[in-house]
Structure formats: C-alpha cells, structure tokens
Motif scaffolding. Structure first.
Motif, PDB file in Angstrom:
ATOM      1  N   PRO A 191       0.817  -1.229   0.000  1.00  0.00           N
ATOM      2  CA  PRO A 191       0.000   0.000   0.000  1.00  0.00           C
ATOM      3  C   PRO A 191       0.842   1.267   0.000  1.00  0.00           C
ATOM      4  O   PRO A 191       1.984   1.273   0.452  1.00  0.00           O
ATOM      5  CB  PRO A 191      -0.772  -0.115   1.315  1.00  0.00           C
ATOM      6  N   ILE A 192       0.244   2.328  -0.506  1.00  0.00           N
ATOM      7  CA  ILE A 192       0.811   3.666  -0.428  1.00  0.00           C
ATOM      8  C   ILE A 192      -0.143   4.503   0.405  1.00  0.00           C
ATOM      9  O   ILE A 192      -1.317   4.640   0.067  1.00  0.00           O
ATOM     10  CB  ILE A 192       0.975   4.288  -1.832  1.00  0.00           C
ATOM     11  N   GLU A 193       0.351   5.034   1.496  1.00  0.00           N
ATOM     12  CA  GLU A 193      -0.514   5.821   2.389  1.00  0.00           C
ATOM     13  C   GLU A 193      -0.608   7.262   1.891  1.00  0.00           C
ATOM     14  O   GLU A 193       0.406   7.899   1.575  1.00  0.00           O
ATOM     15  CB  GLU A 193       0.006   5.796   3.817  1.00  0.00           C
ATOM     16  N   TYR A 194      -1.818   7.745   1.844  1.00  0.00           N
ATOM     17  CA  TYR A 194      -2.049   9.136   1.459  1.00  0.00           C
ATOM     18  C   TYR A 194      -2.003  10.011   2.713  1.00  0.00           C
ATOM     19  O   TYR A 194      -2.712   9.763   3.684  1.00  0.00           O
ATOM     20  CB  TYR A 194      -3.405   9.273   0.769  1.00  0.00           C
ATOM     21  N   LYS A 195      -1.167  11.041   2.667  1.00  0.00           N
ATOM     22  CA  LYS A 195      -0.995  11.924   3.816  1.00  0.00           C
ATOM     23  C   LYS A 195      -1.290  13.379   3.473  1.00  0.00           C
ATOM     24  O   LYS A 195      -0.877  14.289   4.207  1.00  0.00           O
ATOM     25  CB  LYS A 195       0.420  11.790   4.373  1.00  0.00           C
ATOM     26  N   GLY A 196      -1.986  13.588   2.393  1.00  0.00           N
ATOM     27  CA  GLY A 196      -2.314  14.943   1.986  1.00  0.00           C
ATOM     28  C   GLY A 196      -3.616  15.430   2.578  1.00  0.00           C
ATOM     29  O   GLY A 196      -4.217  14.784   3.451  1.00  0.00           O
ATOM     30  N   PRO A 197      -4.094  16.568   2.113  1.00  0.00           N
ATOM     31  CA  PRO A 197      -5.359  17.119   2.619  1.00  0.00           C
ATOM     32  C   PRO A 197      -6.532  16.202   2.276  1.00  0.00           C
ATOM     33  O   PRO A 197      -6.546  15.557   1.227  1.00  0.00           O
ATOM     34  CB  PRO A 197      -5.470  18.469   1.891  1.00  0.00           C
ATOM     35  N   MET A 198      -7.513  16.157   3.163  1.00  0.00           N
ATOM     36  CA  MET A 198      -8.711  15.352   2.923  1.00  0.00           C
ATOM     37  C   MET A 198      -9.669  16.130   2.029  1.00  0.00           C
ATOM     38  O   MET A 198     -10.751  16.553   2.438  1.00  0.00           O
ATOM     39  CB  MET A 198      -9.374  14.991   4.249  1.00  0.00           C
ATOM     40  N   SER A 199      -9.234  16.300   0.793  1.00  0.00           N
ATOM     41  CA  SER A 199     -10.000  17.018  -0.211  1.00  0.00           C
ATOM     42  C   SER A 199     -10.133  16.129  -1.438  1.00  0.00           C
ATOM     43  O   SER A 199      -9.184  15.435  -1.830  1.00  0.00           O
ATOM     44  CB  SER A 199      -9.310  18.336  -0.568  1.00  0.00           C
ATOM     45  N   ALA A 200     -11.299  16.149  -2.066  1.00  0.00           N
ATOM     46  CA  ALA A 200     -11.538  15.300  -3.226  1.00  0.00           C
ATOM     47  C   ALA A 200     -10.562  15.601  -4.350  1.00  0.00           C
ATOM     48  O   ALA A 200     -10.114  14.688  -5.061  1.00  0.00           O
ATOM     49  CB  ALA A 200     -12.981  15.477  -3.694  1.00  0.00           C
ATOM     50  N   VAL A 201     -10.214  16.864  -4.538  1.00  0.00           N
ATOM     51  CA  VAL A 201      -9.315  17.247  -5.631  1.00  0.00           C
ATOM     52  C   VAL A 201      -7.935  16.623  -5.422  1.00  0.00           C
ATOM     53  O   VAL A 201      -7.352  16.027  -6.342  1.00  0.00           O
ATOM     54  CB  VAL A 201      -9.214  18.774  -5.722  1.00  0.00           C
ATOM     55  N   TYR A 202      -7.401  16.730  -4.198  1.00  0.00           N
ATOM     56  CA  TYR A 202      -6.070  16.189  -3.924  1.00  0.00           C
ATOM     57  C   TYR A 202      -6.074  14.668  -3.898  1.00  0.00           C
ATOM     58  O   TYR A 202      -5.107  14.035  -4.324  1.00  0.00           O
ATOM     59  CB  TYR A 202      -5.561  16.745  -2.603  1.00  0.00           C
ATOM     60  N   ILE A 203      -7.134  14.079  -3.398  1.00  0.00           N
ATOM     61  CA  ILE A 203      -7.213  12.614  -3.383  1.00  0.00           C
ATOM     62  C   ILE A 203      -7.262  12.074  -4.795  1.00  0.00           C
ATOM     63  O   ILE A 203      -6.586  11.088  -5.134  1.00  0.00           O
ATOM     64  CB  ILE A 203      -8.442  12.159  -2.569  1.00  0.00           C
ATOM     65  N   GLU A 204      -8.048  12.716  -5.659  1.00  0.00           N
ATOM     66  CA  GLU A 204      -8.122  12.281  -7.051  1.00  0.00           C
ATOM     67  C   GLU A 204      -6.775  12.430  -7.750  1.00  0.00           C
ATOM     68  O   GLU A 204      -6.344  11.545  -8.506  1.00  0.00           O
ATOM     69  CB  GLU A 204      -9.191  13.096  -7.782  1.00  0.00           C
ATOM     70  N   LYS A 205      -6.101  13.537  -7.518  1.00  0.00           N
ATOM     71  CA  LYS A 205      -4.792  13.742  -8.130  1.00  0.00           C
ATOM     72  C   LYS A 205      -3.788  12.693  -7.654  1.00  0.00           C
ATOM     73  O   LYS A 205      -2.982  12.171  -8.436  1.00  0.00           O
ATOM     74  CB  LYS A 205      -4.293  15.149  -7.790  1.00  0.00           C
ATOM     75  N   PHE A 206      -3.853  12.361  -6.374  1.00  0.00           N
ATOM     76  CA  PHE A 206      -2.973  11.330  -5.814  1.00  0.00           C
ATOM     77  C   PHE A 206      -3.215   9.978  -6.479  1.00  0.00           C
ATOM     78  O   PHE A 206      -2.269   9.268  -6.858  1.00  0.00           O
ATOM     79  CB  PHE A 206      -3.218  11.255  -4.302  1.00  0.00           C
ATOM     80  N   VAL A 207      -4.476   9.619  -6.655  1.00  0.00           N
ATOM     81  CA  VAL A 207      -4.799   8.324  -7.269  1.00  0.00           C
ATOM     82  C   VAL A 207      -4.351   8.287  -8.726  1.00  0.00           C
ATOM     83  O   VAL A 207      -3.785   7.280  -9.193  1.00  0.00           O
ATOM     84  CB  VAL A 207      -6.316   8.055  -7.161  1.00  0.00           C
ATOM     85  N   ARG A 208      -4.557   9.347  -9.451  1.00  0.00           N
ATOM     86  CA  ARG A 208      -4.181   9.363 -10.871  1.00  0.00           C
ATOM     87  C   ARG A 208      -2.668   9.284 -11.045  1.00  0.00           C
ATOM     88  O   ARG A 208      -2.176   8.677 -12.015  1.00  0.00           O
ATOM     89  CB  ARG A 208      -4.737  10.616 -11.546  1.00  0.00           C
ATOM     90  N   ARG A 209      -1.931   9.876 -10.153  1.00  0.00           N
ATOM     91  CA  ARG A 209      -0.465   9.786 -10.250  1.00  0.00           C
ATOM     92  C   ARG A 209       0.013   8.357  -9.997  1.00  0.00           C
ATOM     93  O   ARG A 209       0.982   7.899 -10.616  1.00  0.00           O
ATOM     94  CB  ARG A 209       0.181  10.736  -9.249  1.00  0.00           C
ATOM     95  N   VAL A 210      -0.635   7.665  -9.092  1.00  0.00           N
ATOM     96  CA  VAL A 210      -0.260   6.273  -8.851  1.00  0.00           C
ATOM     97  C   VAL A 210      -0.641   5.399 -10.043  1.00  0.00           C
ATOM     98  O   VAL A 210       0.092   4.489 -10.438  1.00  0.00           O
ATOM     99  CB  VAL A 210      -0.925   5.754  -7.567  1.00  0.00           C
ATOM    100  N   MET A 211      -1.778   5.687 -10.655  1.00  0.00           N
ATOM    101  CA  MET A 211      -2.226   4.900 -11.797  1.00  0.00           C
ATOM    102  C   MET A 211      -1.334   5.118 -13.010  1.00  0.00           C
ATOM    103  O   MET A 211      -1.049   4.183 -13.777  1.00  0.00           O
ATOM    104  CB  MET A 211      -3.672   5.271 -12.134  1.00  0.00           C
ATOM    105  N   LYS A 212      -0.861   6.355 -13.214  1.00  0.00           N
ATOM    106  CA  LYS A 212      -0.019   6.676 -14.365  1.00  0.00           C
ATOM    107  C   LYS A 212       1.221   7.434 -13.894  1.00  0.00           C
ATOM    108  O   LYS A 212       1.288   8.667 -13.960  1.00  0.00           O
ATOM    109  CB  LYS A 212      -0.800   7.520 -15.372  1.00  0.00           C
ATOM    110  N   PRO A 213       2.192   6.685 -13.407  1.00  0.00           N
ATOM    111  CA  PRO A 213       3.379   7.370 -12.873  1.00  0.00           C
ATOM    112  C   PRO A 213       4.248   8.015 -13.948  1.00  0.00           C
ATOM    113  O   PRO A 213       5.059   8.880 -13.651  1.00  0.00           O
ATOM    114  CB  PRO A 213       4.130   6.242 -12.164  1.00  0.00           C
ATOM    115  N   LEU A 214       4.102   7.585 -15.229  1.00  0.00           N
ATOM    116  CA  LEU A 214       4.886   8.166 -16.327  1.00  0.00           C
ATOM    117  C   LEU A 214       4.058   9.188 -17.103  1.00  0.00           C
ATOM    118  O   LEU A 214       2.917   8.917 -17.472  1.00  0.00           O
ATOM    119  CB  LEU A 214       5.367   7.069 -17.276  1.00  0.00           C
TER     120      LEU A 214
END
Length: 255
Positions: A191-214
C-alpha cells in the motif's frame, strides 16, 4: 409487681421515671439533663423496650416467627438480586452504515477486513478508507471520499472499513493511532498511504499519479512549463521506426 418491669412499690415513682423526668442529680428547676442523666435515661428506655418485646414474644410467638421469616426472605431476595446483577452486561450497539446505500463507496461497516482483502486482490486499483464512525475527521472526509469515488468509479474501487468496532477484524488486526487512514493499492504494488489534505481534488490527483506514474512531454516548451511546477526525476527515451526518429521525455510523476 408491675408487668412493665417497675422495680418497687410504694407511693413514690420508680427510679426510671425519675430519670425520665430529668431529676437525676441535676439542679432543681433546670430544663436540661446532664450527660450522665441523659445516658441513664436512654438506657432505661432501651431496657423497657426490650422487656416489652420479650413480653410480646411470649404472649404471641407467631409474631416473632413471622418477623424472623420476613427478615430471612428479605436477605435471600437481596442476595439473589446482587448475584444476578453481576451477570448483567449491556452489549455494545451494532454498527450502522457510514455511507449511504447509493454511494459509490463500498462500506464495510462491520470491519470485514478479510472481504476487503478479497476484493483488493481481484481489482486493479483499490483505495481503502479506514474510519471511525465517531471521529470528526472521518465524518468530514466522508463527502470528499464520495466525490472522488464518483469521478474515478470506472477505474478505481473505493472501499471504506469501520476500524473501530471491537468485534470487527479490522479493529483486531490493525492498530491505527489516528483516523481516517487512506491506503492505495495497485495490483503490482502497495500500500501507499495518502498523507495529503482530505479534499476530493487532492485525493483524485494522488490516485491518478499512482495509476499513471509516467507522463509523456513531447516538446521543450511543455517541459519547461512542467518543471516550473514540479521537481521530479526525468528520464529520456527515444525510439526509431521506419527511418522516423521519435524522441520524447517521460516524467516519473511524484506520488
């Protein structure tokens, strides 16, 4: 002799009556008793009460038997009540759904960690949202998680787990010191733990970066624009096919 226990005959009053009247050695005409007179008066009343009870018990023994039986019944009832009171334990109320039934988030409100592991192995990308139903931060993040899940529902499985209920497997196997906790799993890592703000915008950005790291950047101008906003490693790739040289930059996005 009197049945009330008088000590002597004659026309004068008994010594007990004299004690009750307060004359036992005190100054004449005073309305209060001395400490010795008060003690003697109390002793006299107690003595007469015991004599009266003894006389009544001899006259009507059934009253004495009834009093003894009533006392035994009260003691038995008290002992039975106390013994049963030790066994009375009020169980905790069962948990309820944290997310609505129409939510895109799969809510395992009974802490079914084993089922969460099962769906995680069968999915490409899974976000686990560990929460405590009483936690203010968990309640505040609920709407943000739902918003991010609605945008990524076709690519990511969002699973919420009640990790506070004492009978759930999550509470027994996980030992979090704070809530909420977000873990993101990819099929090949996590797992990768998310430690950013509890905001939908930041959570979505975090997930997309993990899905497409390149990230592919085809031109130098786009590269300069990207570097002005991010500081990440840069890898250069080039390939040729049918005498056509294609050169570009792939950026490993920071998670």
């Amino acid at each position: 002799m009197s049945e009330c226990g008088g000590r002597g005959g004659g026309g004068s009053s008994s010594s007990d009556d004299a004690e009750d009247e307060g004359g036992g050695g005190g100054p004449k005409g005073s309305g209060s008793l001395s400490p010795a007179g008060a003690a003697a008066s109390s002793e006299g009343r107690l003595r007469r009460g015991l004599r009266g009870a003894s006389l009544m018990a001899r006259r009507r023994p059934e009253l004495l038997c009834g009093a003894v039986a009533l006392g035994c019944a009260l003691l038995f009832a008290l002992k039975f009540t106390c013994s049963r009171a030790k066994d009375v334990i009020i169980p905790a109320k069962p948990p309820v759904s944290f997310f609505s039934s129409r939510s895109p988030v799969l809510d395992l409100f009974q802490g079914q960690l084993d089922y969460a592991e099962h769906v995680r192995r069968d999915s490409e990308v899974v976000l686990l949202f560990f929460y405590a139903p009483w936690c203010g931060q968990s309640i505040a993040a609920r709407a943000e998680i739902e918003q991010a899940a609605s945008r990524l529902s076709d690519q990511v499985l969002f699973v919420a787990i009640n990790c506070w209920w004492n009978q759930g497997k999550c509470r027994k196997q996980k030992h979090f010191f704070y809530f909420p906790v977000i873990h993101l799993y990819h099929r090949s890592f996590g797992p990768i733990e998310y430690k950013g703000p509890m905001s939908a915008v930041y959570i979505e950005k975090f997930v997309r970066r993990v899905m497409k790291p390149l990230l592919y950047i085809p031109s130098q101008s786009e590269l300069l624009d990207f570097l002005s906003n991010y500081e990440v490693p840069i890898f250069l790739f080039s390939c040729s096919q049918d005498l056509l040289l294609v050169t570009g930059l792939f950026i490993l996005s920071g998670v």
